[in-house]
Design an enzyme around this catalytic site. Structure first.
Site, PDB file in Angstrom:
ATOM      1  N   ASP A  98       0.867  -1.172   0.000  1.00  0.00           N
ATOM      2  CA  ASP A  98       0.000   0.000   0.000  1.00  0.00           C
ATOM      3  C   ASP A  98       0.911   1.231   0.000  1.00  0.00           C
ATOM      4  O   ASP A  98       1.795   1.359   0.851  1.00  0.00           O
ATOM      5  CB  ASP A  98      -0.874  -0.022   1.258  1.00  0.00           C
ATOM      6  CG  ASP A  98      -2.238   0.578   1.020  1.00  0.00           C
ATOM      7  OD1 ASP A  98      -2.309   1.648   0.390  1.00  0.00           O
ATOM      8  OD2 ASP A  98      -3.232  -0.014   1.481  1.00  0.00           O
ATOM      9  N   ASP A 199      -2.888   4.765  -2.491  1.00  0.00           N
ATOM     10  CA  ASP A 199      -3.903   5.356  -1.609  1.00  0.00           C
ATOM     11  C   ASP A 199      -4.305   6.759  -2.075  1.00  0.00           C
ATOM     12  O   ASP A 199      -3.420   7.574  -2.395  1.00  0.00           O
ATOM     13  CB  ASP A 199      -3.280   5.446  -0.205  1.00  0.00           C
ATOM     14  CG  ASP A 199      -4.271   5.819   0.872  1.00  0.00           C
ATOM     15  OD1 ASP A 199      -5.192   5.031   1.126  1.00  0.00           O
ATOM     16  OD2 ASP A 199      -4.114   6.905   1.476  1.00  0.00           O
ATOM     17  N   GLU A 241      -6.471   4.186  -5.953  1.00  0.00           N
ATOM     18  CA  GLU A 241      -7.755   4.436  -5.288  1.00  0.00           C
ATOM     19  C   GLU A 241      -8.260   5.790  -5.789  1.00  0.00           C
ATOM     20  O   GLU A 241      -7.698   6.822  -5.455  1.00  0.00           O
ATOM     21  CB  GLU A 241      -7.578   4.461  -3.771  1.00  0.00           C
ATOM     22  CG  GLU A 241      -8.903   4.571  -3.040  1.00  0.00           C
ATOM     23  CD  GLU A 241      -8.784   4.997  -1.572  1.00  0.00           C
ATOM     24  OE1 GLU A 241      -9.732   4.761  -0.812  1.00  0.00           O
ATOM     25  OE2 GLU A 241      -7.750   5.583  -1.190  1.00  0.00           O
ATOM     26  N   HIS A 315     -11.115  -2.501   3.319  1.00  0.00           N
ATOM     27  CA  HIS A 315     -11.010  -2.195   4.745  1.00  0.00           C
ATOM     28  C   HIS A 315     -11.761  -0.924   5.136  1.00  0.00           C
ATOM     29  O   HIS A 315     -11.801  -0.585   6.317  1.00  0.00           O
ATOM     30  CB  HIS A 315      -9.528  -2.038   5.102  1.00  0.00           C
ATOM     31  CG  HIS A 315      -8.908  -0.885   4.365  1.00  0.00           C
ATOM     32  ND1 HIS A 315      -8.712  -0.891   3.005  1.00  0.00           N
ATOM     33  CD2 HIS A 315      -8.484   0.322   4.798  1.00  0.00           C
ATOM     34  CE1 HIS A 315      -8.198   0.258   2.625  1.00  0.00           C
ATOM     35  NE2 HIS A 315      -8.041   1.020   3.701  1.00  0.00           N
ATOM     36  N   ASP A 316     -12.299  -0.209   4.163  1.00  0.00           N
ATOM     37  CA  ASP A 316     -13.064   1.007   4.464  1.00  0.00           C
ATOM     38  C   ASP A 316     -14.572   0.784   4.323  1.00  0.00           C
ATOM     39  O   ASP A 316     -15.347   1.707   4.581  1.00  0.00           O
ATOM     40  CB  ASP A 316     -12.681   2.135   3.489  1.00  0.00           C
ATOM     41  CG  ASP A 316     -11.227   2.584   3.629  1.00  0.00           C
ATOM     42  OD1 ASP A 316     -10.699   2.548   4.753  1.00  0.00           O
ATOM     43  OD2 ASP A 316     -10.645   2.978   2.607  1.00  0.00           O
TER      44      ASP A 316
HETATM   45  C1  GLC Z   1      -7.768   5.718   1.912  1.00  0.00           C
HETATM   46  C2  GLC Z   1      -7.650   4.491   2.773  1.00  0.00           C
HETATM   47  C3  GLC Z   1      -8.239   4.792   4.114  1.00  0.00           C
HETATM   48  C4  GLC Z   1      -7.457   5.937   4.727  1.00  0.00           C
HETATM   49  C5  GLC Z   1      -7.392   7.145   3.802  1.00  0.00           C
HETATM   50  C6  GLC Z   1      -6.329   8.094   4.231  1.00  0.00           C
HETATM   51  O1  GLC Z   1      -9.073   6.056   1.636  1.00  0.00           O
HETATM   52  O2  GLC Z   1      -8.234   3.391   2.139  1.00  0.00           O
HETATM   53  O3  GLC Z   1      -8.250   3.674   4.960  1.00  0.00           O
HETATM   54  O4  GLC Z   1      -8.037   6.312   5.936  1.00  0.00           O
HETATM   55  O5  GLC Z   1      -7.079   6.771   2.473  1.00  0.00           O
HETATM   56  O6  GLC Z   1      -5.057   7.551   4.015  1.00  0.00           O
END
Ligand code: GLC
Ligand code: CA
Length: 542
Positions: A98, A199, A241, A315-316
């Site tokens: 990640d 991310d 993402e 995980h979110d």
């Molecule tokens: C992304 C991650 C999340 C995190 C955010 C800030 O959305 O998936 O878990 O809190 O970025 O890094």
């Protein structure tokens, strides 16, 4: 047709904190992952995306990194990481790291230096602005709620943080900062990792003065530069993402001739159960046909132009069976199978989130004291002040809160589901005595074997990777169907996205096609009616 390895791959996401604890401190770790590699190899996945395992004060559970080139002591050591890469490789599994480079932790040495003075060489690694009229530079909001600016009195400046105030945003206009990130990425690539998940990557082109955060004007130039300096020189997968991606934007990221990323995570389907224009907490019931239209749009618009990922969970996100299936004892497994079958015949790279293959479900809480996730807590405090009733806030958290995905993996019937011999950092779901990997492995009809079979089918039939896509009309908006086809063969997928018996009618005669997968014990004899959550895929040669 020739494909890249990651176009034929199925990727499994591990949230290391909750996967397997090897030393009984209640926190999952790298040795724990190593212990479970045979399980993952048996499932058949090609790569593991690990949520962050770097040094971190864990304000946002590792998404606030204080040292990119060190493993957090709770997860193990760099030697454990090297061992994991090697052990996974010997099972033909790649490790995807990640990459959190929109921001660091405020405890990162760069930010600690940046705080010292305006002339410090690291000051400009971050985004600083002068106060305006004694307050923040503008009204930019953090993704977790509240202002995205925090004031530092001794510098008389604000720094930008699009997440928590312990996650200061990096300044992607600074060439030295960029070089430091590229060096760090090359350090990991040299270790032989299989790629990166990037991310909130759509934020790095931000222009805070114009309140532009997502999809800023320089975003794609930055990604091309990054590609050329780092992963473009390796045969790895990269997945961004990208919450703000439309199919047109996804093409910019993932078109092979643009040298950016392999694929994106887009979230259009994920937003369908929130009220338009509001936050994820503002719930709305899902309309299954709308979901079908969104998936179909992406299948068609990105075809031959870019590459998409396929996912229900991460995980979110809340657990998909609780969200769009049915988590009652009666329908938990069958609705989970339906969701899996619906997704896994589409074009794109599927991702399975830990426990999805077991049918793990949401973990309901009664009060805020049970919640760990900072996003849920911030929302709760903010909305409580605005006068929302507590019950509504808890309902939103139970439906959408990020902890739902983060309770420990359920391995067997031992204490704490075999996750740890000591009290886990988040409690184990009470259903672990029936919902666990050991039970799933022992039952050839379990959801686990549906996932295993779907992975095998993807390897077996090239049409799943490369074929064209077309919606199949069923005359019933709760029965979703589509076809995948090429010159050689045609697959048809039909699912009942509801908890009641549904009648349907398709133009094709499917009765003579070969059944590839079906989530009910009997052959679908009446090809015009489906039991609750019944789903199947059939095939014929062209
Ligand atoms: C992304 C991650 C999340 C995190 C955010 C800030 O959305 O998936 O878990 O809190 O970025 O890094
Ligand atoms: Ca541990």
């Amino acid at each position: 047709m020739s494909s890249k390895w990651w176009q034929k791959a199925v990727i499994y996401q591990i949230y290391p904190r909750s996967f397997q604890d090897s030393n009984n401190d209640g926190i999952g770790d790298l040795q724990g992952i190593i212990q479970r590699l045979d399980y993952l190899a048996f499932l058949g996945v090609d790569a593991l995306w690990l949520s962050p395992v770097y040094s971190s004060p864990n304000d946002d559970n590792g998404y606030d990194i204080s040292d990119y080139q060190a493993i957090g002591p709770e997860y193990g050591t760099m030697a454990d990481m090297d061992c994991l890469i090697k052990e996974a490789e010997s099972r033909k599994i790649k490790i995807i790291m990640d990459l959190v480079v929109n921001h660091t932790s405020d405890e990162h040495i760069w930010f600690q230096e940046a705080l010292k003075s305006k002339d410090n060489p690291y000051h400009d690694f971050y985004v600083w602005r002068k106060p305006v009229a004694g307050g923040p530079p503008n009204g930019l909001k953090s993704n977790f709620g509240g202002s995205s600016w925090t004031y530092v009195p001794h510098l008389d400046e604000y720094y930008l943080h699009l997440h928590s105030k312990k996650q200061p945003d990096l300044n992607w206009e600074n060439p030295k900062m960029k070089q430091a990130i590229w060096d760090m990425m090359n350090f990991w690539l040299e270790k032989g990792i299989g790629g990166f998940r990037l991310d909130v990557i759509d934020l790095i082109g931000k222009e805070p003065d114009h309140e532009i955060t997502q999809n800023g004007p320089k975003l794609h130039d930055l990604l091309q530069e990054m590609n050329h300096k780092t992963f473009g020189n390796y045969d790895v997968v990269t997945v961004g993402e990208t919450w703000g991606a439309t199919p047109e934007i996804a093409e910019l990221y993932s078109s092979p001739d643009r040298d950016e990323l392999s694929m994106v995570f887009q979230f259009e389907h994920i937003n369908l159960d929130k009220q338009p224009g509001k936050r994820k907490w503002d719930l709305k019931e899902l309309n299954p046909y709308e979901l079908h239209e969104v998936f179909s749009k992406w299948q068609i618009k990105l075809d031959q132009k870019g590459w998409n990922s396929l996912f229900w969970n991460n995980h979110d996100l809340p657990r998909i069976i609780s969200r769009w299936g049915d988590d009652s004892d009666e329908y938990r497994e069958i609705s989970g199978k339906m969701l899996a079958i619906y997704l896994h015949f589409m074009k794109g790279t599927p991702y399975i989130y830990q426990g999805e293959e077991l049918g793990m479900i949401n973990y309901p809480v009664k009060e805020i004291q049970e919640v760990d996730d900072l996003e849920s807590i911030q929302m709760y405090n903010e909305r409580l002040k605005q006068g929302y009733p507590i019950d509504d806030l808890i309902t939103s958290i139970n439906a959408k809160g990020r902890d739902n995905a983060r309770h420990p993996m359920q391995w067997d019937t031992q204490l704490n589901a075999g996750f740890s011999a000591e009290k886990p950092w988040l409690p184990v779901h009470s259903n672990y005595r029936t919902v666990n990997a050991a039970a799933a492995l022992a039952d050839e009809n379990s959801l686990f074997y549906t996932y295993k079979q779907l992975i095998t089918l993807r390897k077996q039939f090239d049409v799943i990777t490369n074929g064209e896509y077309q919606i199949v009309e069923t005359n019933n908006p709760l029965v979703l169907a589509y076809q995948r086809f090429d010159d050689e063969e045609e697959l048809t997928v039909v699912v009942n996205f509801s908890k009641t018996v549904q009648k349907y009618k398709v133009a094709q005669t499917l009765a003579e096609h070969e059944i590839l997968i079906h989530n009910c014990p009997e052959r679908p004899e009446q090809w015009h009616q489906l039991a609750p959550y019944e789903a199947y895929a059939v095939r014929r040669s062209n």
